[in-house]
Design a protein around this motif. Structure first.
Motif, PDB file in Angstrom:
ATOM      1  N   SER A  18       0.837  -1.201   0.000  1.00 12.29           N
ATOM      2  CA  SER A  18       0.000   0.000   0.000  1.00 12.29           C
ATOM      3  C   SER A  18       0.878   1.259   0.000  1.00 12.29           C
ATOM      4  O   SER A  18       0.546   2.268  -0.646  1.00 12.29           O
ATOM      5  N   PHE A  19       2.005   1.191   0.664  1.00 13.59           N
ATOM      6  CA  PHE A  19       2.948   2.320   0.644  1.00 13.59           C
ATOM      7  C   PHE A  19       3.442   2.553  -0.792  1.00 13.59           C
ATOM      8  O   PHE A  19       3.472   3.681  -1.285  1.00 13.59           O
ATOM      9  N   ILE A  20       3.810   1.434  -1.452  1.00 11.73           N
ATOM     10  CA  ILE A  20       4.321   1.561  -2.834  1.00 11.73           C
ATOM     11  C   ILE A  20       3.202   2.083  -3.750  1.00 11.73           C
ATOM     12  O   ILE A  20       3.438   2.935  -4.618  1.00 11.73           O
ATOM     13  N   GLY A  21       1.959   1.627  -3.504  1.00  7.26           N
ATOM     14  CA  GLY A  21       0.812   2.109  -4.287  1.00  7.26           C
ATOM     15  C   GLY A  21       0.674   3.620  -4.162  1.00  7.26           C
ATOM     16  O   GLY A  21       0.450   4.330  -5.158  1.00  7.26           O
ATOM     17  N   GLU A  22       0.820   4.148  -2.958  1.00  9.00           N
ATOM     18  CA  GLU A  22       0.721   5.607  -2.741  1.00  9.00           C
ATOM     19  C   GLU A  22       1.835   6.336  -3.496  1.00  9.00           C
ATOM     20  O   GLU A  22       1.617   7.395  -4.085  1.00  9.00           O
ATOM     21  N   LYS A  23       3.034   5.751  -3.458  1.00 12.58           N
ATOM     22  CA  LYS A  23       4.184   6.348  -4.163  1.00 12.58           C
ATOM     23  C   LYS A  23       3.908   6.424  -5.663  1.00 12.58           C
ATOM     24  O   LYS A  23       4.267   7.392  -6.333  1.00 12.58           O
ATOM     25  N   ILE A  24       3.274   5.347  -6.173  1.00 13.64           N
ATOM     26  CA  ILE A  24       2.962   5.312  -7.619  1.00 13.64           C
ATOM     27  C   ILE A  24       1.982   6.438  -7.957  1.00 13.64           C
ATOM     28  O   ILE A  24       2.148   7.169  -8.938  1.00 13.64           O
ATOM     29  N   LYS A  25       0.966   6.581  -7.110  1.00 12.61           N
ATOM     30  CA  LYS A  25      -0.041   7.645  -7.348  1.00 12.61           C
ATOM     31  C   LYS A  25       0.638   9.001  -7.422  1.00 12.61           C
ATOM     32  O   LYS A  25       0.347   9.818  -8.294  1.00 12.61           O
ATOM     33  N   LYS A  26       1.568   9.227  -6.488  1.00 13.27           N
ATOM     34  CA  LYS A  26       2.257  10.511  -6.439  1.00 13.27           C
ATOM     35  C   LYS A  26       3.089  10.716  -7.706  1.00 13.27           C
ATOM     36  O   LYS A  26       3.028  11.769  -8.342  1.00 13.27           O
ATOM     37  N   LYS A  27       3.821   9.679  -8.045  1.00  9.84           N
ATOM     38  CA  LYS A  27       4.736   9.778  -9.194  1.00  9.84           C
ATOM     39  C   LYS A  27       3.960  10.006 -10.498  1.00  9.84           C
ATOM     40  O   LYS A  27       4.363  10.799 -11.347  1.00  9.84           O
ATOM     41  N   LEU A  28       2.826   9.312 -10.640  1.00 10.85           N
ATOM     42  CA  LEU A  28       2.050   9.441 -11.891  1.00 10.85           C
ATOM     43  C   LEU A  28       0.966  10.511 -11.783  1.00 10.85           C
ATOM     44  O   LEU A  28       0.154  10.673 -12.694  1.00 10.85           O
ATOM     45  N   ARG A  29       0.937  11.219 -10.669  1.00 11.39           N
ATOM     46  CA  ARG A  29      -0.065  12.271 -10.412  1.00 11.39           C
ATOM     47  C   ARG A  29      -1.479  11.740 -10.626  1.00 11.39           C
ATOM     48  O   ARG A  29      -2.285  12.303 -11.365  1.00 11.39           O
TER      49      ARG A  29
END
Ligand SMILES: Cc1cc2nc3c(=O)[nH]c(=O)nc-3n(C[C@H](O)[C@H](O)[C@H](O)COP(=O)(O)OP(=O)(O)OC[C@H]3O[C@@H](n4cnc5c(N)ncnc54)[C@H](O)[C@@H]3O)c2cc1C
Length: 518
Positions: A18-29
């Protein structure tokens, strides 16, 4: 649509999807409630400063993401009625050749001098605890070959990514952890390997192939340009249309048997040296700047190389969190190597430190002919054995003493079960080998501050790094130049240098056989 993302992740969060999922959201806006699925397809560690993971991720929005490995499907055929291929040796080269055979409808018959993986354990215990070396069943010989009770590192210098992924996928299909498909430095561990190898055997047998243990090939039947078959245990003859020779770098008797029949062999450069053992905590401190290291970081490793008078000195088969093991294949010799369990959690870090040996160098020292390098290798192993008490206790020296050419400091604790004894390795090793190792280790200590320490032992001998002989083959047909149906394969023939490259060479020669049959 599938997008590729690279992320830097702290070890603390590497298993937190879930942490990595949040990071992905941030990176891909992406929006907070965006729906997507993702797959990590590459994972490596950067430890130049604070260690962190570098991961490559595929992110899918409508469709499910698939990695290269997901796209590979392997179909084994019922090959009981297929053309037979005789495979000598059940190491990675032999077993992967057998799998490639059943994928192509050919019937593999694997002849293995040693025992199955389970029965082999008893002989390993006998070497470890009683110093008894069974010449047919040891750390090099037996089902799975030299790779079974090893570190199970799966690195290769090959750039053939498709072939690497296929080989790794085969291991996963037979029980290896899926992590090996994404790790930059995949490894399996010798607690997991035997089961995987037994599963591979089951696949071979379930598709019409055959694996025969206790089948020691003692001679060949050659007629003009054809290998008509082999002799097993000096008594039984087995005929064959196609023969794959995958007997590994330690099958010295096979080299001699071929030579008796005037089959062309070549002396091959190899490497020789010692195994060095440090506390793993010290290596972690040097590599990660952490002692103890964080929970999600694996035991750290190193790879060192140096040129001493234009000759290479390098670390070989480094085993973080591993054990040094007795890898002799005959009584009367001392050979060490390294292995580890999947968790790599022993308190020791060991690595071969070896120097390259060229044909010219040995020639100048009076070692001549095809067996020059093999004779030299054997001589060193036997000399070191004769210095001891006839057991598999290994001669060793405190690292500081080794470098200073003295015998003053006590040996450190070791992972080597048969035990170590104090010996003047600086005098016992050939002068030119010792000098280069010494200079090499000193240069390594400039690259890894703290490497040169009295907390490390030097253990002899690391001599089976690769084959000292090559069995040449035609680069087009992959057959021996003098023989139309005989395929030298794997590490023993000089065409591989590790588990994965041997496995891929096994697949390669079967492809050449399929081509020749077409
Ligand atoms: C302790 C140890 C640790 C290692 N760790 C690693 C590692 O972490 N990663 C890595 O990549 N590599 C490692 N290696 C090296 C790796 O195991 C070899 O490169 C690889 O196994 C070579 O494969 P191969 O199939 O060519 O030969 P082998 O694995 O040597 O297999 C040859 C087979 O032929 C059989 N054989 C020999 N002679 C005969 C005969 N006359 N008749 C019938 N059968 C015969 C042998 O019993 C053996 O099973 C390690 C080796 C050792 C010993």
């Amino acid at each position: 649509m599938v997008k590729e993302v690279q992320l830097k992740i702290s070890p603390t969060y590497i298993n937190d999807r879930s942490f990595i999922g949040e990071k992905i959201k941030k990176k891909l806006r992406l929006k907070k409630d965006a729906e997507f699925n993702f797959k990590i397809v590459k994972k490596s560690i950067d430890s130049r400063k604070e260690p962190f993971y570098l991961i490559k991720i595929l992110v899918g929005f409508k469709e499910e993401v698939k990695s290269d490995a997901d796209l590979i499907s392997i179909n084994y055929k019922d090959s009981a009625q297929g053309k037979s291929v005789l495979i000598i040796g059940a190491g990675p080269a032999g077993y992967f050749a057998a799998l490639e055979c059943i994928e192509n409808g050919l019937r593999p018959i694997v002849l293995e001098r040693g025992k199955d993986v389970q029965a082999r354990r008893r002989d390993l215990k006998a070497i470890q605890q009683d110093g008894i070396v069974n010449p047919h069943s040891n750390y090099c010989f037996g089902e799975g070959g030299a790779g079974t009770y090893s570190d199970g590192k799966l690195y290769t210098r090959s750039k053939k990514r498709g072939k690497i992924i296929k080989s790794l996928k085969i291991l996963v299909d037979h029980g290896a952890n899926e992590d090996i498909l994404i790790d930059a430095h995949p490894h399996i561990g010798s607690n997991k390997l035997p089961k995987i190898i037994a599963n591979i055997r089951k696949t071979i047998e379930a598709h019409g192939g055959e694996v025969r243990f206790g089948s020691y090939v003692t001679d060949f039947i050659f007629n003009n340009r054809i290998c008509e078959g082999v002799v097993i245990n000096d008594e039984e003859t087995v005929h064959a249309d196609k023969v794959i020779l995958a007997t590994g770098h330690s099958a010295r008797d096979i080299f001699h048997a071929l030579h008796r029949h005037n089959i062309h062999l070549e002396a091959k450069p190899f490497a020789i040296g010692i195994r060095i053992e440090h506390p793993q905590a010290l290596i972690d401190e040097i590599q990660y700047g952490q002692n103890p290291r964080e929970e999600n970081l694996p035991a750290s490793s190193y790879k060192l190389v140096s040129q001493i008078n234009n000759v290479g000195v390098f670390s070989f088969c480094m085993c973080p969190g591993g054990l040094i093991v007795p890898a002799a294949t005959a009584p009367g010799e001392i050979v060490v190597n390294g292995m580890s369990l999947s968790r790599r959690d022993s308190p020791f870090a060991n690595s071969g430190i070896v120097t390259a040996i060229s044909n010219e160098e040995l020639n100048q020292k009076g070692y001549k002919g095809v067996f020059a390098n093999l004779d030299f290798q054997k001589e060193v192993e036997q000399k070191l054995f004769q210095f001891g008490d006839g057991s598999q206790k290994a001669p060793a020296q405190n690292l500081i003493d080794f470098i200073n050419g003295k015998e003053m400091l006590a040996l450190n604790d070791t992972s080597y079960i048969p035990g170590l004894y104090q010996a003047p390795l600086h005098e016992l090793l050939p002068d030119f080998v010792y000098e280069r190792l010494k200079q090499g280790i000193l240069s390594f200590s400039l690259k890894m501050d703290g490497y040169f320490t009295d907390a490390a032992n030097v253990v002899a001998t690391e001599s089976r790094t690769s084959s000292p002989i090559r069995i040449p083959r035609n680069p087009e047909t992959l057959t021996h130049d003098q023989l139309d149906n005989f395929y030298p394969c794997g590490e023993g023939a000089g065409f591989a240098g590790g588990i994965l490259s041997a496995a891929m060479d096994g697949q390669r020669v079967v492809k050449a056989i399929v081509k020749s049959l077409a």
